[in-house]
Scaffold this motif. Structure first.
Motif, mmCIF file in Angstrom:
data_model
loop_
_atom_site.group_PDB
_atom_site.id
_atom_site.type_symbol
_atom_site.label_atom_id
_atom_site.label_comp_id
_atom_site.label_asym_id
_atom_site.label_seq_id
_atom_site.Cartn_x
_atom_site.Cartn_y
_atom_site.Cartn_z
ATOM 1 N N THR A 89 8.981 36.320 75.015
ATOM 2 C CA THR A 89 8.140 35.903 73.896
ATOM 3 C C THR A 89 8.247 34.399 73.684
ATOM 4 O O THR A 89 7.254 33.713 73.466
ATOM 5 N N ARG A 90 9.487 33.894 73.771
ATOM 6 C CA ARG A 90 9.667 32.453 73.576
ATOM 7 C C ARG A 90 8.906 31.662 74.649
ATOM 8 O O ARG A 90 8.233 30.675 74.354
ATOM 9 N N GLY A 128 3.832 28.462 76.107
ATOM 10 C CA GLY A 128 2.719 28.287 77.031
ATOM 11 C C GLY A 128 2.998 28.708 78.466
ATOM 12 O O GLY A 128 2.161 28.496 79.337
ATOM 13 N N ASP A 129 4.199 29.271 78.738
ATOM 14 C CA ASP A 129 4.532 29.701 80.098
ATOM 15 C C ASP A 129 4.290 28.597 81.124
ATOM 16 O O ASP A 129 3.730 28.840 82.207
ATOM 17 N N ARG A 130 4.659 27.381 80.782
ATOM 18 C CA ARG A 130 4.412 26.254 81.684
ATOM 19 C C ARG A 130 5.723 25.525 81.980
ATOM 20 O O ARG A 130 6.672 25.606 81.193
ATOM 21 N N ALA A 167 13.316 27.383 77.418
ATOM 22 C CA ALA A 167 13.390 28.765 77.917
ATOM 23 C C ALA A 167 14.823 29.091 78.356
ATOM 24 O O ALA A 167 15.325 30.182 78.099
ATOM 25 N N LEU A 168 15.474 28.141 78.994
ATOM 26 C CA LEU A 168 16.867 28.376 79.403
ATOM 27 C C LEU A 168 17.758 28.532 78.166
ATOM 28 O O LEU A 168 18.667 29.360 78.145
ATOM 29 N N HIS A 169 17.471 27.741 77.139
ATOM 30 C CA HIS A 169 18.215 27.899 75.874
ATOM 31 C C HIS A 169 18.031 29.300 75.323
ATOM 32 O O HIS A 169 18.984 29.933 74.881
#
Ligand code: FES
Length: 163
Positions: free
Chosen positions: A22-23, A28-30, A37-39
């Protein structure tokens, strides 16, 4: 012609991947979302293992080499710990209120191990996470992938000592 892009499936049905997914979607999945995202993955799991790194990279379209480079460059990221077994203690609000601090203190007292450390015999690595998605079971820990709720420090120490 638009390129059809298929997002990779999460590494397992562990519901914490939903939080990470979700995050990433909100970001934006970019590729620029890589660090955040790693966080998110580290907050959910306490550390980043190869499954997490590959999944984040594949979802955001970032080459694995770059993902590994970023994860090893920044000291705030923890890669999969070296202990034979892993105990992730949730320190999110619900767990904190219900005794996460006592759990960490108990592990330190009995096994002489603090968060992000591994016991001297290499058996147990202790990590913390911000929320394991099991708040109704607070305080919660995850031992080798198994969620344990309403944790009693003495029982947890006994379990880890027997491993
Ligand atoms: S705060 Fe610990 S599981 Fe949510």
């Amino acid at each position: 012609m638009p390129v059809l892009y298929h997002k990779p499936p999460p590494p397992s049905d562990d519901k914490r991947w939903k939080i990470v997914e979700t995050r990433m979607r909100r970001l934006g999945d970019r590729p620029p979302a890589l660090i955040e995202a790693l966080h998110a993955a580290q907050e959910a799991f306490g550390y980043l293992d190869t499954d997490a790194l590959n999944y984040v990279g594949d979802t955001l379209g970032v080459p694995h080499s770059r993902v590994y480079g970023v994860a090893t460059f920044y000291s705030f990221f923890t890669l999969k710990p070296s202990g034979e077994h892993t105990c992730v203690v949730c320190t999110g609000t619900a767990c904190y209120i219900n005794g996460a601090k006592d759990i960490l203190a108990g592990l330190d007292r009995a096994l002489h191990v603090k968060p992000k450390e591994t016991t001297a015999d290499g058996k147990i690595s202790v990590l913390t996470a911000r929320c394991l998605g099991a708040c109704s079971l607070a305080p919660a820990v995850i031992v080798d992938g198994d969620v344990k709720g309403k944790v009693n420090v003495g029982d947890l120490v006994a379990q880890l000592e027997a491993m």
